[in-house]
Write a protein that holds these residues in place. Structure first.
Motif, PDB file in Angstrom:
ATOM      1  N   ALA A  52       0.802  -1.134  -0.087  1.00 61.24           N
ATOM      2  CA  ALA A  52      -0.008   0.086  -0.138  1.00 61.24           C
ATOM      3  C   ALA A  52       0.844   1.290   0.060  1.00 61.24           C
ATOM      4  CB  ALA A  52      -0.839   0.013   1.020  1.00 61.24           C
ATOM      5  N   PHE A  53       0.463   2.409  -0.523  1.00 62.30           N
ATOM      6  CA  PHE A  53       0.900   3.607  -0.482  1.00 62.30           C
ATOM      7  C   PHE A  53      -0.065   4.670  -0.464  1.00 62.30           C
ATOM      8  CE2 PHE A  53       1.146   2.600  -4.936  1.00 62.30           C
ATOM      9  CZ  PHE A  53       0.926   3.848  -5.644  1.00 62.30           C
ATOM     10  N   ARG A  54       0.497   5.870  -0.106  1.00 64.24           N
ATOM     11  CA  ARG A  54      -0.437   7.020   0.102  1.00 64.24           C
ATOM     12  C   ARG A  54       0.157   8.024  -1.024  1.00 64.24           C
ATOM     13  NH1 ARG A  54      -4.196   4.411   2.034  1.00 64.24           N
ATOM     14  NH2 ARG A  54      -4.305   4.352   4.071  1.00 64.24           N
ATOM     15  N   ALA A  55      -0.691   8.554  -1.857  1.00 63.79           N
ATOM     16  CA  ALA A  55      -0.320   9.491  -2.795  1.00 63.79           C
ATOM     17  C   ALA A  55      -0.712  10.759  -2.506  1.00 63.79           C
ATOM     18  CB  ALA A  55      -0.858   8.782  -4.087  1.00 63.79           C
ATOM     19  N   ILE A  56      -0.591  11.693  -3.218  1.00 64.03           N
ATOM     20  CA  ILE A  56      -1.010  13.172  -3.095  1.00 64.03           C
ATOM     21  C   ILE A  56      -1.736  13.550  -4.350  1.00 64.03           C
ATOM     22  CG2 ILE A  56       0.623  13.817  -1.237  1.00 64.03           C
ATOM     23  CD1 ILE A  56       2.005  15.397  -3.386  1.00 64.03           C
ATOM     24  N   THR A  64      -6.508  11.049  -7.006  1.00 57.96           N
ATOM     25  CA  THR A  64      -5.331  10.123  -7.371  1.00 57.96           C
ATOM     26  C   THR A  64      -5.772   8.700  -6.680  1.00 57.96           C
ATOM     27  OG1 THR A  64      -3.584  11.792  -7.006  1.00 57.96           O
ATOM     28  CG2 THR A  64      -2.880   9.446  -7.112  1.00 57.96           C
ATOM     29  N   THR A  66      -4.642   5.068  -6.473  1.00 56.14           N
ATOM     30  CA  THR A  66      -3.356   4.255  -6.123  1.00 56.14           C
ATOM     31  C   THR A  66      -3.593   2.676  -6.464  1.00 56.14           C
ATOM     32  OG1 THR A  66      -3.699   3.811  -3.848  1.00 56.14           O
ATOM     33  CG2 THR A  66      -2.514   5.939  -4.367  1.00 56.14           C
ATOM     34  N   SER A  93      -6.927   2.668  -3.230  1.00 55.90           N
ATOM     35  CA  SER A  93      -7.119   3.956  -2.598  1.00 55.90           C
ATOM     36  C   SER A  93      -7.218   4.879  -3.358  1.00 55.90           C
ATOM     37  CB  SER A  93      -5.931   4.042  -1.653  1.00 55.90           C
ATOM     38  OG  SER A  93      -5.557   3.241  -0.724  1.00 55.90           O
ATOM     39  N   ILE A  95      -7.682   8.870  -3.233  1.00 61.55           N
ATOM     40  CA  ILE A  95      -7.303  10.355  -2.592  1.00 61.55           C
ATOM     41  C   ILE A  95      -7.899  11.490  -3.636  1.00 61.55           C
ATOM     42  CG2 ILE A  95      -5.733  11.813  -1.629  1.00 61.55           C
ATOM     43  CD1 ILE A  95      -4.878   8.391  -2.365  1.00 61.55           C
TER      44      ILE A  95
END
Length: 125
Positions: A52-56, A64, A66, A93, A95
Motif C-alpha cells: 500500500a502507499f499514500r499518494a497526493i 489520485t 493508487t 485507494s 485520494i
C-alpha cells in the motif's frame, strides 16, 4: 503523461496510447503538453512490490487512484461447500480533493472501479 479523452477510446486504443506515453516518459522524451492538463492520476507502483502507499493529489487535479502490488488474500468459501483458497487482490485507494469531489461521489467512483475489476467483461461493451 496524460491520456486524453479516455471515455471515447476503446480498451485496445487506450492500452496502446498508455504504452506509448509510458515509453516516452521512461525515455524522458514526453513533451510538456503531454504531461499537463490531467484531471486525475493513476499511480501504480506495482513493480516495487508495495502492499500500500499514500499518494497526493497533484495541483489542478481532482483525485489520485493508487494501485499497489496485488497481494494474496484467503477467500473462505465454506458456506458453498468449497474449500478456502488464496486469491490475488489489490488494496486500491482513492485520494480526492474534497473541494472538488464529495466523499459520496468518491465512494461511488471507487465502487464502479471495483465492479469493473471484478467483471472486466463489462468494459468490453
Amino acid at each position: 503523461p496524460v491520456a486524453r479523452n479516455v471515455d471515447q477510446l476503446s480498451l485496445e486504443t487506450l492500452s496502446r496510447i498508455t504504452r506509448e506515453l509510458r515509453a516516452r516518459a521512461r525515455r524522458n522524451s514526453a513533451s510538456i503538453s503531454e504531461c499537463d492538463g490531467g484531471i486525475m492520476t493513476l499511480a501504480s507502483l506495482e513493480s516495487y512490490h508495495l502492499r500500500a502507499f499514500r499518494a497526493i493529489v497533484k495541483p489542478g487535479e481532482s483525485a489520485t487512484l493508487t494501485l499497489p502490488a496485488a497481494q494474496p488474500y484467503l477467500i473462505s468459501s465454506s458456506s458453498r461447500g468449497k474449500k478456502s483458497c488464496a486469491q490475488l487482490a489489490w488494496q486500491l485507494s482513492l485520494i480526492a480533493d474534497r473541494r472538488l469531489v464529495s466523499e459520496a461521489l468518491a465512494a461511488k467512483f471507487l465502487s464502479k472501479i471495483v465492479a469493473f475489476l471484478e467483471r472486466p467483461v463489462c468494459l468490453m461493451g
